[in-house]
Motif scaffolding. Structure first.
Motif, PDB file in Angstrom:
ATOM      1  N   MET A   1      29.774  29.649  23.348  1.00 51.52           N
ATOM      2  CA  MET A   1      30.246  30.983  23.056  1.00 51.52           C
ATOM      3  C   MET A   1      31.481  31.259  23.915  1.00 51.52           C
ATOM      4  SD  MET A   1      28.047  34.379  22.852  1.00 51.52           S
ATOM      5  CE  MET A   1      28.729  35.648  21.871  1.00 51.52           C
ATOM      6  N   PRO A   2      32.542  31.794  23.329  1.00 52.78           N
ATOM      7  CA  PRO A   2      33.760  32.045  24.099  1.00 52.78           C
ATOM      8  C   PRO A   2      33.533  33.060  25.214  1.00 52.78           C
ATOM      9  CG  PRO A   2      34.016  32.767  21.808  1.00 52.78           C
ATOM     10  CD  PRO A   2      32.656  32.176  21.948  1.00 52.78           C
ATOM     11  N   ASN A   3      34.222  32.831  26.311  1.00 55.77           N
ATOM     12  CA  ASN A   3      34.145  33.722  27.462  1.00 55.77           C
ATOM     13  C   ASN A   3      35.331  34.682  27.371  1.00 55.77           C
ATOM     14  OD1 ASN A   3      33.683  34.902  29.901  1.00 55.77           O
ATOM     15  ND2 ASN A   3      33.614  32.997  31.059  1.00 55.77           N
ATOM     16  N   ILE A   4      35.069  35.906  26.949  1.00 65.42           N
ATOM     17  CA  ILE A   4      36.117  36.899  26.721  1.00 65.42           C
ATOM     18  C   ILE A   4      35.947  38.037  27.720  1.00 65.42           C
ATOM     19  CG2 ILE A   4      37.132  38.489  25.043  1.00 65.42           C
ATOM     20  CD1 ILE A   4      35.898  36.649  22.854  1.00 65.42           C
ATOM     21  N   LYS A   5      37.047  38.367  28.380  1.00 66.12           N
ATOM     22  CA  LYS A   5      37.000  39.441  29.375  1.00 66.12           C
ATOM     23  C   LYS A   5      38.238  40.320  29.229  1.00 66.12           C
ATOM     24  CE  LYS A   5      34.682  36.587  32.822  1.00 66.12           C
ATOM     25  NZ  LYS A   5      33.478  37.308  33.135  1.00 66.12           N
ATOM     26  N   PRO A   6      38.122  41.586  29.598  1.00 63.37           N
ATOM     27  CA  PRO A   6      39.318  42.433  29.606  1.00 63.37           C
ATOM     28  C   PRO A   6      40.224  42.031  30.776  1.00 63.37           C
ATOM     29  CG  PRO A   6      37.432  43.656  30.432  1.00 63.37           C
ATOM     30  CD  PRO A   6      36.910  42.334  29.955  1.00 63.37           C
ATOM     31  N   ILE A   7      41.507  42.187  30.586  1.00 60.66           N
ATOM     32  CA  ILE A   7      42.468  41.796  31.612  1.00 60.66           C
ATOM     33  C   ILE A   7      42.245  42.573  32.916  1.00 60.66           C
ATOM     34  CG2 ILE A   7      44.318  43.407  31.019  1.00 60.66           C
ATOM     35  CD1 ILE A   7      46.229  40.956  31.322  1.00 60.66           C
ATOM     36  N   SER A   8      41.655  43.730  32.820  1.00 62.68           N
ATOM     37  CA  SER A   8      41.382  44.525  34.022  1.00 62.68           C
ATOM     38  C   SER A   8      40.409  43.814  34.961  1.00 62.68           C
ATOM     39  CB  SER A   8      40.843  45.906  33.640  1.00 62.68           C
ATOM     40  OG  SER A   8      39.646  45.780  32.905  1.00 62.68           O
ATOM     41  N   ASP A   9      39.632  42.845  34.447  1.00 68.44           N
ATOM     42  CA  ASP A   9      38.725  42.082  35.309  1.00 68.44           C
ATOM     43  C   ASP A   9      39.476  41.226  36.319  1.00 68.44           C
ATOM     44  OD1 ASP A   9      36.621  43.189  33.935  1.00 68.44           O
ATOM     45  OD2 ASP A   9      35.754  41.269  33.292  1.00 68.44           O
ATOM     46  N   LEU A  10      40.787  41.056  36.121  1.00 68.77           N
ATOM     47  CA  LEU A  10      41.558  40.266  37.077  1.00 68.77           C
ATOM     48  C   LEU A  10      41.701  40.955  38.426  1.00 68.77           C
ATOM     49  CD1 LEU A  10      44.379  38.638  34.929  1.00 68.77           C
ATOM     50  CD2 LEU A  10      42.381  37.548  35.948  1.00 68.77           C
ATOM     51  N   ARG A  11      41.302  42.200  38.504  1.00 66.46           N
ATOM     52  CA  ARG A  11      41.298  42.866  39.814  1.00 66.46           C
ATOM     53  C   ARG A  11      40.413  42.073  40.778  1.00 66.46           C
ATOM     54  NH1 ARG A  11      40.272  47.907  36.680  1.00 66.46           N
ATOM     55  NH2 ARG A  11      42.336  48.637  36.124  1.00 66.46           N
ATOM     56  N   ASN A  12      39.375  41.478  40.222  1.00 71.33           N
ATOM     57  CA  ASN A  12      38.489  40.595  40.982  1.00 71.33           C
ATOM     58  C   ASN A  12      38.673  39.185  40.410  1.00 71.33           C
ATOM     59  OD1 ASN A  12      36.538  39.436  42.550  1.00 71.33           O
ATOM     60  ND2 ASN A  12      34.821  40.500  41.581  1.00 71.33           N
ATOM     61  N   TYR A  13      39.883  38.620  40.600  1.00 75.19           N
ATOM     62  CA  TYR A  13      40.257  37.374  39.929  1.00 75.19           C
ATOM     63  C   TYR A  13      39.386  36.187  40.325  1.00 75.19           C
ATOM     64  CZ  TYR A  13      42.847  36.275  44.180  1.00 75.19           C
ATOM     65  OH  TYR A  13      43.196  36.035  45.471  1.00 75.19           O
ATOM     66  N   SER A  14      38.856  36.179  41.542  1.00 76.03           N
ATOM     67  CA  SER A  14      38.026  35.036  41.947  1.00 76.03           C
ATOM     68  C   SER A  14      36.768  34.952  41.084  1.00 76.03           C
ATOM     69  CB  SER A  14      37.684  35.090  43.431  1.00 76.03           C
ATOM     70  OG  SER A  14      36.985  36.279  43.728  1.00 76.03           O
ATOM     71  N   ALA A  15      36.215  36.086  40.701  1.00 74.96           N
ATOM     72  CA  ALA A  15      35.033  36.075  39.829  1.00 74.96           C
ATOM     73  C   ALA A  15      35.394  35.557  38.438  1.00 74.96           C
ATOM     74  CB  ALA A  15      34.434  37.477  39.731  1.00 74.96           C
ATOM     75  N   VAL A  16      36.583  35.906  37.961  1.00 78.97           N
ATOM     76  CA  VAL A  16      37.029  35.423  36.648  1.00 78.97           C
ATOM     77  C   VAL A  16      37.257  33.914  36.708  1.00 78.97           C
ATOM     78  CG1 VAL A  16      38.879  35.523  34.922  1.00 78.97           C
ATOM     79  CG2 VAL A  16      38.060  37.632  35.993  1.00 78.97           C
ATOM     80  N   LEU A  17      37.904  33.444  37.777  1.00 81.63           N
ATOM     81  CA  LEU A  17      38.203  32.022  37.906  1.00 81.63           C
ATOM     82  C   LEU A  17      36.952  31.162  38.036  1.00 81.63           C
ATOM     83  CD1 LEU A  17      41.376  32.094  40.188  1.00 81.63           C
ATOM     84  CD2 LEU A  17      41.251  31.896  37.701  1.00 81.63           C
ATOM     85  N   GLU A  18      35.888  31.711  38.564  1.00 76.78           N
ATOM     86  CA  GLU A  18      34.634  30.968  38.661  1.00 76.78           C
ATOM     87  C   GLU A  18      34.095  30.603  37.282  1.00 76.78           C
ATOM     88  OE1 GLU A  18      31.907  33.287  40.969  1.00 76.78           O
ATOM     89  OE2 GLU A  18      33.030  32.974  42.830  1.00 76.78           O
ATOM     90  N   ASP A  19      34.437  31.380  36.272  1.00 77.65           N
ATOM     91  CA  ASP A  19      33.949  31.134  34.915  1.00 77.65           C
ATOM     92  C   ASP A  19      34.780  30.095  34.164  1.00 77.65           C
ATOM     93  OD1 ASP A  19      31.952  32.991  35.302  1.00 77.65           O
ATOM     94  OD2 ASP A  19      33.047  34.627  34.331  1.00 77.65           O
ATOM     95  N   VAL A  20      35.919  29.679  34.731  1.00 82.81           N
ATOM     96  CA  VAL A  20      36.803  28.714  34.064  1.00 82.81           C
ATOM     97  C   VAL A  20      36.326  27.299  34.373  1.00 82.81           C
ATOM     98  CG1 VAL A  20      39.158  27.836  33.892  1.00 82.81           C
ATOM     99  CG2 VAL A  20      38.764  30.288  34.222  1.00 82.81           C
ATOM    100  N   THR A  21      36.026  26.535  33.328  1.00 83.85           N
ATOM    101  CA  THR A  21      35.682  25.123  33.466  1.00 83.85           C
ATOM    102  C   THR A  21      36.344  24.350  32.337  1.00 83.85           C
ATOM    103  OG1 THR A  21      33.677  25.369  32.137  1.00 83.85           O
ATOM    104  CG2 THR A  21      33.428  25.618  34.522  1.00 83.85           C
TER     105      THR A  21
END
Length: 96
Positions: A1-21
């Motif tokens: 399933m695609p991992n889709i997030k609003p760009i505003s989640d980049l305020r906490n970019y480390s949490a977003v980057l943890e989901d990238v594989t």
């Protein structure tokens, strides 16, 4: 399933980057529309390599197509001799 997030989640970019594989990029939306993709660099490099290889194959196929068209034309309309070819290109390059 695609991992889709609003760009505003980049305020906490480390949490977003943890989901990238590899094989699982994060898609960022802006105002509800897809806007950006964050992907693993190894995956991006592999995609670029494949794209370059694809472009090379397409170019090779185009050259082969042109050669086949030339061969068909020569077989239908006849071949020209070497002297005629040389004079054709000599005139062509002198006029440029």
């Amino acid at each position: 399933m695609p991992n889709i997030k609003p760009i505003s989640d980049l305020r906490n970019y480390s949490a977003v980057l943890e989901d990238v594989t590899v094989g699982s990029p994060v898609y960022l939306t802006k105002n509800g529309h897809g806007c950006y993709t964050i992907m693993d660099i190894n995956e991006q490099e592999e995609m670029s390599r494949k794209a370059r290889k694809y472009d090379k194959v397409v170019a090779e196929l185009e050259v082969m197509k042109m050669l086949n068209e030339g061969l068909a034309s020569a077989n239908e309309e006849g071949w020209i001799d070497e002297d005629s070819m040389r004079s054709h290109f000599k005139e062509r390059f002198e006029n440029e």
